[in-house]
Each structure stands twice: as C-alpha cells, then as structure tokens.
Write an enzyme that holds these catalytic residues in place. Structure first.
Site, PDB file in Angstrom:
ATOM      1  N   ARG A  47       0.815  -1.218   0.000  1.00  0.00           N
ATOM      2  CA  ARG A  47       0.000   0.000   0.000  1.00  0.00           C
ATOM      3  C   ARG A  47       0.847   1.265   0.000  1.00  0.00           C
ATOM      4  NH1 ARG A  47      -3.612   2.885   4.375  1.00  0.00           N
ATOM      5  NH2 ARG A  47      -5.479   3.465   3.190  1.00  0.00           N
ATOM      6  N   ILE A  73      -7.566   6.944  -0.917  1.00  0.00           N
ATOM      7  CA  ILE A  73      -7.265   5.521  -0.977  1.00  0.00           C
ATOM      8  C   ILE A  73      -8.043   4.902   0.178  1.00  0.00           C
ATOM      9  CG2 ILE A  73      -5.107   5.897   0.323  1.00  0.00           C
ATOM     10  CD1 ILE A  73      -3.981   3.372  -0.982  1.00  0.00           C
ATOM     11  N   SER A  74      -8.892   3.952  -0.116  1.00  0.00           N
ATOM     12  CA  SER A  74      -9.864   3.469   0.866  1.00  0.00           C
ATOM     13  C   SER A  74      -9.200   2.776   2.050  1.00  0.00           C
ATOM     14  CB  SER A  74     -10.845   2.497   0.201  1.00  0.00           C
ATOM     15  OG  SER A  74     -11.619   3.141  -0.772  1.00  0.00           O
ATOM     16  N   GLN A  75      -9.951   2.694   3.129  1.00  0.00           N
ATOM     17  CA  GLN A  75      -9.508   1.961   4.315  1.00  0.00           C
ATOM     18  C   GLN A  75      -9.172   0.521   3.925  1.00  0.00           C
ATOM     19  OE1 GLN A  75     -12.622   1.452   7.153  1.00  0.00           O
ATOM     20  NE2 GLN A  75     -11.286   0.630   8.750  1.00  0.00           N
TER      21      GLN A  75
END
Length: 223
Positions: A47, A73-75
C-alpha cells in the site's frame, strides 16, 4: 523488500516487524482476507507504493488517506472486505470503476494472473495518471492493466462481458450498462449510498442480491 520498523511493546522488548504484516494480521483478526488469493495480493502489493509521499508513514494504518481531488485511498479493511465479496479468480476479466491511486487495481491484476486483465476506469485525469505511475512499480502486474481516463457510468462495452465489476465510490443508482456488461454467472460489488451491494448475475434479467450496511464512501463522480 519492505522497510522495517522497530516496535517497542509494553513488555519492554523490541522486535523488528514488517508494518504491512501487522496490518494484515489486524485485518485477519477482523474477519477480512478470507480469500487466500486476496490475502496473497495484500501481502505482495505494498500500500505504501500507492499513497502520496507525505502520507507514506501512515500507509499501514487501517484508515483512508487523501490522494487529492477530493478522493481517497480506501480503508484497507473496506478494500479487503469488498475484494473478498468480489471473489476474483485467475483468468478473469475485471472492470474497475474508479481506480484512484491504483492500489486495488494492482491487487486485482495480481489475482487475475497473466491470462486475466483489469480495465481500470478513472474520470479524473490526474488520478488516472497517478494510478498508472504507481502500478508501473510492479511491471508484471502493469502489463495486465489498461488505465482508461473516462467516466465509468457507461461501462466499457468494447471489452464486455466482464467476469467481475467493482466500484469504490458511492452510487445513487446502479448503471444499467453495468448490468448488461456483466457476464452470466459474474459478480458486481459496489457501494450504494451507505451500504455495499453484491449482485450475482443468474440470467440476462435475474440477479441475486446481498446487502452489507454501515459503510461510508466518497461519491461516484460523473462526467
């Protein structure tokens, strides 16, 4: 090779661990990453390679991070949960609506393998370029991805049908084009308002539906 951090625990000992592995352990405890292929993708696609430089120190935290232009940027938990529901497989052709920074895109490419392909649509040109640049850090995966700077609301009829369709921004309604472009037996995972929906296409007009409430997403952007 991932950077290592020194973590001091309450038991006064010091150990060197991979921060990404710590995040993965947290997601496993929360019941995500049930699919071994998704777990492998999370392990191999870092990530930290997909966040803005100023947020790199927070890349392994389980919360969303800004990537600019009102997007995030999503969880990690949400990404893992949705990918588990999507159940991508080697050889699949996948349409991703809203590829953002490219992290989920690269993980999908990891799963579909050399015989599969991911069509990543992103309406914001700067983010489409950002995602493509990030994915290029993984050349083998980047070869399986087509980044397309275009609104995803009409899908991608020239490459349909798709085995899987996934969106990471909240819709107000399901685009009819996605229903039509999903292959029979295929799955579609997307947020609708504050819930995650899973549609499985049984026939041209018949879909099985599952709903998982309690999620918040940025809104789906249309041209």
């Amino acid at each position: 090779m991932r950077k290592k951090r020194i973590i001091v625990t309450e038991k006064y000992w010091v150990t060197i661990i991979k921060a990404m592995d710590k995040l993965i352990a947290e997601l496993l405890r929360e019941g995500a990453l049930r699919n071994p292929l998704v777990l492998s993708a999370f392990t191999d696609v870092d990530r930290a390679d997909f966040v803005l430089p100023k947020y790199r120190a927070e890349a392994y935290q389980n919360y969303p991070l800004p990537i600019g232009y009102g997007q995030t940027i999503s969880q990690p938990y949400t990404v893992a949960f949705m990918m588990d529901l999507l159940d991508p497989k080697p050889g699949h052709k996948i349409l991703e609506a809203g590829s953002g920074c490219g992290w989920q895109t690269a993980m999908l490419a990891h799963i579909v393998g050399p015989k599969g392909h991911v069509y990543a649509m992103e309406i914001i040109p700067e983010l489409a370029a950002f995602g493509e640049k990030n994915a290029a850090k993984y050349p083998d995966l980047a070869r399986r991805i087509a980044f397309i700077d275009r609104s995803a609301e009409n899908g991608l009829p020239e490459h349909a049908p798709f085995d899987r369709i996934i969106a990471a921004a909240s819709l107000t309604e399901i685009p009819e084009a996605w229903n039509e472009q999903l292959a029979i037996g295929g799955k579609m995972v997307f947020p609708l308002r504050e819930s995650i929906y899973v549609l499985t296409k049984r026939s041209a007009a018949e879909f099985d539906k599952e709903v998982f409430p309690g999620f918040v997403f940025v809104p789906f952007v249309k041209r």
